[in-house]
Design an enzyme around this catalytic site. Structure first.
Site, PDB file in Angstrom:
ATOM      1  CG  ASP A 131      -4.058  12.716  -3.822  1.00 17.93           C
ATOM      2  OD1 ASP A 131      -2.708  12.983  -4.114  1.00 17.93           O
ATOM      3  OD2 ASP A 131      -4.347  11.818  -3.176  1.00 17.93           O
TER       4      ASP A 131
HETATM    5  C1  BGC Z   1      -1.115  10.534  -2.789  1.00 21.89           C
HETATM    6  C2  BGC Z   1      -0.982  11.726  -2.042  1.00 21.89           C
HETATM    7  C3  BGC Z   1       0.368  12.212  -2.328  1.00 21.89           C
HETATM    8  C4  BGC Z   1       0.339  12.502  -3.861  1.00 21.89           C
HETATM    9  C5  BGC Z   1       1.806  13.135  -4.410  1.00 21.89           C
HETATM   10  C6  BGC Z   1      -0.859  10.627  -4.099  1.00 21.89           C
HETATM   11  O1  BGC Z   1      -1.219   9.550  -5.091  1.00 21.89           O
HETATM   12  O2  BGC Z   1      -2.537   9.975  -2.482  1.00 21.89           O
HETATM   13  O3  BGC Z   1      -1.028  11.551  -0.348  1.00 21.89           O
HETATM   14  O4  BGC Z   1       0.548  13.377  -1.452  1.00 21.89           O
HETATM   15  O5  BGC Z   1       0.115  11.272  -4.712  1.00 21.89           O
HETATM   16  O6  BGC Z   1       2.934  12.291  -4.373  1.00 21.89           O
END
Ligand code: BGC
Length: 750
Positions: A283
């Site tokens: 993530d």
């Molecule tokens: C979130 C994810 C997301 C990623 C990219 C993160 O902060 O937890 O769910 O896909 O950002 O934007």
């Protein structure tokens, strides 16, 4: 944040050019694997690490292009301009040494431009085909702008409405989430991943993220392995089986181990047990965040732990680029580990056909906001709405209505009704309830409007008298309340789930006029609306319904459509009841439902006079509305439940039949739900588990026999020996309209 600067300036060791190995349609995986191996064999270490590096634009486009040219970047997220993307892709496939295309990621969570209801809303439809169609439309729109890969579906089991990301989830149930999550994957990925309208799916967040302590986003989770395997992992396993191209790790640490460094889930479960051959992305900065967790002392150790655990691609923190070479030299990371990560990434790039069609075609007519997309979004919003209360059949509104008072901050909130995670949707396309009512009914019905409060958190009460004044003039009040989009989603947890600001006061004030109130909620989570529901004659609940929320709600209010949504998550009466979910285990002293609550207790009551069952003295244990609950304008009756046999073997298939009759006046659809209880086990088992559901359209007066088939092996669970098996014994089975009601029978597995 902890972003370390990407080190630029790698020397290219090899100078040979790679001729793109393409996967022709119908070619075998063997050919694809050969392509992967051929390419891998030509890659320098720096180029391999580059493939494992995902960046979000951090500087001048020329700087990014230079990095891409040098093979230091495998993926970019958050660029959605097709011209800019084609330019970057051109650098990758024409100017970089090995001509490996970039994979472009984006959060396309509930629609790209045409915004569908938030996933929690879509889950209320209990309609896998509708959910699949929504994801297909999102993929068609997103791919037309150059997106190859969405970070969805989010299939975290969410049992705590304080957690803002419950909005992105498919609710509290493992089976419902598996069915709908895989439907989304089919929609995103289409029939063939190499189709230009297909985008790679990314089930997330692996795993357990929804169990954040206290519902505080990013907080630790403490999920024992058995619960992980019985509840949290099944939707991910189903996704891997469905052919999801990628997985994303979660931010949380479970029992002390951050997912991004968790070898057990990434290597043992995902790769060894499930045979997943796509790639795993971290993530956002979750590799670097293992330092804050206190799991790694610096970026180097974080890179080591993540790559060795099985995180193939790192999202934005740049630690792989900065440290993997050194870690290899020190023997802390093996070349084989790097090669496997790169194989996984290249495999997906080949499957997506990126070597064949790296560019997005900018010379085609726009598919954004296509009429059929808007129509499907409206259908989804209709099927996602849940009727929670309808006293004296006040809904649907009849043609006797002459004057309507529209009040509340969500009546005309084009941004907020779209919900969380809307990066690309444009609020100018939103159709709000107020505007729709004015457009569609304004010529026949007097529509008065006084919002009462400006936005949902607004505490000012100065607008309430105007709302009360129009309520006095009207035959009915439509009160549009709820939550602004910003109140749910990532990092937006709440400790109080009552309607924010002066909204409850607004509803209570107009209710005192005596004009009947229909409360229409638009929110990102279950809210504790017991008091508001009590003074309303009807409650229609919409998890943020998206672009077409207005027309969907108008059709429902006027009976052009009949509500059929069911709750994918339990509604607590009060925050203190959380966690409250239907599929809990029993205590040794189960709640009976007839216990004396606070107001019934005599002064100086004796210590044991209330009995000793498990419950809250002030709130009881029952929720405000149970999982699976939702009313219709008609009524349904269930009858003649039967099972094919009351003695089954684990290899048998159970056939369950039931009659469902539409006993009311409206043609409508009922979602029949089948629940099972494994009465005694080597470990305690949930009081009920959803095993099947189906939508049944029924004309007024019509009766249908519904048949469910359930292989007994689907009753298997991870038992005392952590083995997945069906344990012989007694089972209860219910079929009914929600998790609390239904006809019951039982059977034995021998
Ligand atoms: C979130 C994810 C997301 C990623 C990219 C993160 O902060 O937890 O769910 O896909 O950002 O934007």
């Amino acid at each position: 944040m902890y972003m370390e600067k990407v080190r630029l300036g790698f020397a290219c060791v090899l100078t040979c050019c790679f001729m793109a190995c393409t996967q022709s349609p119908g070619s075998t995986d063997k050919k694809l694997e050969t392509n992967v191996e051929n390419l891998l064999a030509q890659m320098t270490l720096e180029e391999k690490i580059g493939q494992m590096n995902q960046i979000s634009p951090w500087g001048e486009p020329t700087q990014i292009a230079e990095s891409v040219r040098k093979g230091e970047v495998g993926s970019i997220l958050n660029v959605v301009d097709p011209v800019a993307l084609n330019a970057l892709q051109q650098v990758a496939v024409e100017e970089s040494r090995l001509k490996i295309p970039l994979i472009i990621g984006r959060d396309v969570i509930h629609g790209f431009k045409t915004i569908f209801p938030i996933p929690l809303g879509q889950a209320a439809s209990f309609n896998p085909q509708l959910v699949e169609d929504g994801a297909r439309i999102a993929a068609i729109e997103a791919s037309s702008m150059g997106v190859h890969w969405t970070f969805a579906p989010m299939i975290d089991i969410a049992r705590d409405p304080r957690w803002g990301r419950i909005a992105e989830s498919l609710g509290e149930d493992s089976y419902l989430t598996s069915v709908l999550g895989t439907a989304m994957i089919r929609g995103f990925q289409g029939k063939d991943l190499s189709d230009p309208t297909s985008i790679a799916a990314c089930p997330k967040h692996f795993v357990g993220y929804g169990a954040a302590e206290g519902g505080r986003d990013y907080a630790s989770t403490f999920i024992p392995e058995r619960v992980l395997r019985n509840v949290y992992l099944p939707p991910f396993e189903a996704s891997a089986k469905e052919g999801a191209a990628t997985f994303m790790t979660s931010f949380n640490d479970n029992d002390g181990v951050p997912s991004t460094g968790n070898r057990f889930i990434l290597e043992q479960v995902l790769r060894k047990e499930w045979g997943f051959d796509g790639f795993v992305v971290s993530d956002w900065a979750s590799v670097a965040e293992m330092i804050s967790h206190g799991f790694c002392k610096d970026g180097k150790e974080a890179a080591e732990k993540a790559v060795n655990a099985g995180v193939d691609m790192e999202m934005v923190s740049g630690l792989y680029v900065n440290h993997i070479k050194e870690l290899l030299n020190e023997g802390k990371v093996k070349m084989e580990t790097i090669d496997n990560a790169v194989r996984n990434i290249l495999r997906i790039k080949f499957r997506l056909g990126l070597f064949d069609h790296p560019y997005v075609d900018t010379n085609v007519p726009s598919v954004l906001y296509a009429r059929e997309h808007l129509q499907k979004a409206k259908e989804a919003a209709i099927e996602s709405a849940i009727l929670l209360k309808n006293e004296n059949g006040i809904l649907p509104l009849t043609d006797k209505i002459r004057t309507i008072a529209v009040i509340g901050p969500m009546a005309d909130a084009p941004h907020d009704q779209l919900g969380t995670w809307v990066f690309d949707g444009d609020k100018n396309y939103t159709r709000t309830p107020l505007k729709t009512l004015q457009e569609e009914y304004g010529d026949r019905i007097r529509i008065l409007y006084a919002p009462g409060t400006a936005y949902t958190r607004d505490k000012q009460t100065s607008g309430i008298p105007a709302a009360v004044a129009i309520a006095r003039q009207a035959d009915i009040v439509l009160a549009f309340v709820g939550e602004e989009a910003i109140l749910s989603g990532e990092a937006h947890s709440l400790a109080n789930l009552n309607l924010q600001g002066a909204q409850s006061e607004l509803i209570a004030s107009v209710a005192r006029t005596g004009t009947p109130v229909v409360t229409v909620v638009m929110a990102g989570r279950p809210l504790t609306i017991e008091q508001d529901a009590a003074v309303s004659q009807a409650v229609l609940y919409n998890f943020h319904p998206g672009t077409m929320g207005g027309p969907a709600i108008a059709d429902l209010l006027f009976g052009k459509a009949v509500p059929s949504g069911k709750l994918p998550v339990t509604f607590p009466r009060t925050v203190g009841q959380i966690p409250v979910y239907y599929s809990h285990n029993n205590t040794g002293r189960p709640y009976q439902g007839n216990e004396t609550l606070l107001d019934g207790i005599e002064p100086e009551a004796g210590q044991t006079s209330l009995g000793n069952t498990s419950f809250y003295l002030d709130a009881g244990n029952y929720p405000l509305y149970p999982f699976g609950y939702g009313l219709s304008y008609t009524t349904f009756e269930y009858g003649n439940l039967s099972v094919s046999s009351d003695r089954m073997k684990p290899s048998d298939e159970l056939t369950v039949t039931i009659e469902v009759t539409n006993t009311g006046k409206y043609d409508a659809t009922e979602v029949a739900q089948l629940y099972v209880q494994d009465c005694f086990g080597s470990v305690t088992r949930p009081v009920k588990e959803l095993k099947r559901f189906t939508r049944i359209p029924l004309k007024a007066g019509e009766k249908k026999v519904v048949t469910f088939t359930l292989p007994v092996e689907e009753l298997a669970f991870y038992n005392i020996d952590m083995k997945k098996m069906v344990e012989p014994g007694d089972f209860n089975l219910w079929v009914g309209p929600n998790s609390r009601e239904g006809l019951q029978t039982s059977f034995v597995v021998e």
